[in-house]
Enzyme design. Sequence first.
Site, PDB file in Angstrom:
ATOM      1  N   GLN A   1     -27.537 -28.205  27.527  1.00  0.00           N
ATOM      2  CA  GLN A   1     -27.352 -27.475  28.775  1.00  0.00           C
ATOM      3  C   GLN A   1     -25.980 -26.817  28.910  1.00  0.00           C
ATOM      4  O   GLN A   1     -25.879 -25.703  29.431  1.00  0.00           O
ATOM      5  CB  GLN A   1     -27.640 -28.384  29.978  1.00  0.00           C
ATOM      6  CG  GLN A   1     -29.116 -28.632  30.243  1.00  0.00           C
ATOM      7  CD  GLN A   1     -29.870 -27.377  30.683  1.00  0.00           C
ATOM      8  OE1 GLN A   1     -29.338 -26.285  30.715  1.00  0.00           O
ATOM      9  NE2 GLN A   1     -31.139 -27.561  31.004  1.00  0.00           N
ATOM     10  N   THR A   2     -24.906 -27.484  28.480  1.00  0.00           N
ATOM     11  CA  THR A   2     -23.590 -26.845  28.606  1.00  0.00           C
ATOM     12  C   THR A   2     -23.549 -25.541  27.828  1.00  0.00           C
ATOM     13  O   THR A   2     -23.059 -24.517  28.327  1.00  0.00           O
ATOM     14  CB  THR A   2     -22.476 -27.787  28.113  1.00  0.00           C
ATOM     15  OG1 THR A   2     -22.360 -28.876  29.026  1.00  0.00           O
ATOM     16  CG2 THR A   2     -21.133 -27.065  28.048  1.00  0.00           C
TER      17      THR A   2
ATOM     18  N   ALA B   1     -31.592 -32.635  24.069  1.00  0.00           N
ATOM     19  CA  ALA B   1     -31.034 -32.026  22.856  1.00  0.00           C
ATOM     20  C   ALA B   1     -29.575 -31.592  23.024  1.00  0.00           C
ATOM     21  O   ALA B   1     -29.093 -30.735  22.286  1.00  0.00           O
ATOM     22  CB  ALA B   1     -31.889 -30.844  22.389  1.00  0.00           C
TER      23      ALA B   1
ATOM     24  N   GLU C   1     -25.575 -36.498  23.353  1.00  0.00           N
ATOM     25  CA  GLU C   1     -26.035 -37.487  22.376  1.00  0.00           C
ATOM     26  C   GLU C   1     -24.971 -37.903  21.351  1.00  0.00           C
ATOM     27  O   GLU C   1     -24.946 -39.073  20.943  1.00  0.00           O
ATOM     28  CB  GLU C   1     -27.281 -36.963  21.677  1.00  0.00           C
ATOM     29  CG  GLU C   1     -28.482 -36.893  22.598  1.00  0.00           C
ATOM     30  CD  GLU C   1     -29.526 -35.916  22.095  1.00  0.00           C
ATOM     31  OE1 GLU C   1     -30.577 -36.376  21.640  1.00  0.00           O
ATOM     32  OE2 GLU C   1     -29.283 -34.693  22.171  1.00  0.00           O
TER      33      GLU C   1
END
Length: 332
Positions: free
Chosen positions: A90-91, A87, A289
């Site tokens: 994480q950053t 999704a 994405e």
Amino acid sequence: MKKKGRGMATIMFGYGYGEGFPDYSHASVELTDDEKILVKTAAADVGQGVLTVITQVAAEVLKVDINKVEVIQGDTHKTKNSGSTSATRQTTFSGNAVKMASEDLLGKIYHYASVEFNSNYPELGIKDGTVFLNENPDKKISIWELKKLVEKKGENLKGEATYFPPTYAPNPENGQSDLLYVAYTFMTQIIDVEVDTNTGVVEVKDVYTALDCGKAINPINVEGQIEGGTAQGIGMALMEETVIKEGITLNPNMTGYLVPTSLDVPKFHSVLVENGDSIGPFGAKGIGEPTTIAASPAIADAIYNAIGVRFYELPITPEKIIAALKEKENCD
């Protein structure tokens, strides 16, 4: 005959799970006896570079050299939940958790140092792992020396945080929500192609990308993500297709399921737009994405520009192009 065409696509992408799903990341930061900064996170690095980002974030907040930071990841005995590496989250999620945990540790460093110096927090500075008095920089103490003094008091120098931003489920009647996703990434791509009208083969020549990444914490990684994501998009647009007949996959291996190779990668020209308006660490946005999405519509648009045929299904294979050109010729 080879015909040239140019296409363009602009996308927006809401990242994180969103829609009211409980999405969070936990991290902790502490000092070690061998003069390192130890970051504990369960964020999985699957090649996208989140460990590099987390290391940079901790080093920036705590004002230490990046080589002083070590990361423990994915150990259920030592780390708490950081959510999945999916999704495009994480950053923002683990990056923010590490930033908040580092700030928590920094606050404690200032507190205990001010006690040692009999001063107030605004009178202190920190650089290269050393806390000092602004008016008298010779009066200083390393944060690892400070750690030992704190531990003698039965206390510790550790920072801990959980980043847990709320989102809300969409209204089932109109699909609207006050905050469906935590933030959105925007990207525009212009793609040049060359279509061989004899073979139907499409060659992607140049890709021009403008990516609103909020803040490029690691610009080389961001450009690498654009190139890797776009290569995936080229595969989606021109070759990748799972063929299933009566429940059986007819191309279950890489002989029949084609993906781009290095010979299919075009020239990249990328611009990183840094608005810094995101909720991510230092204004960064998730870009995983989004870098894949625009390639397919841009390539389809470029093929239309080259040969005058609009395709609505992927992949746009040479066979489909030859068939469409023959149909167009008959109609003309």
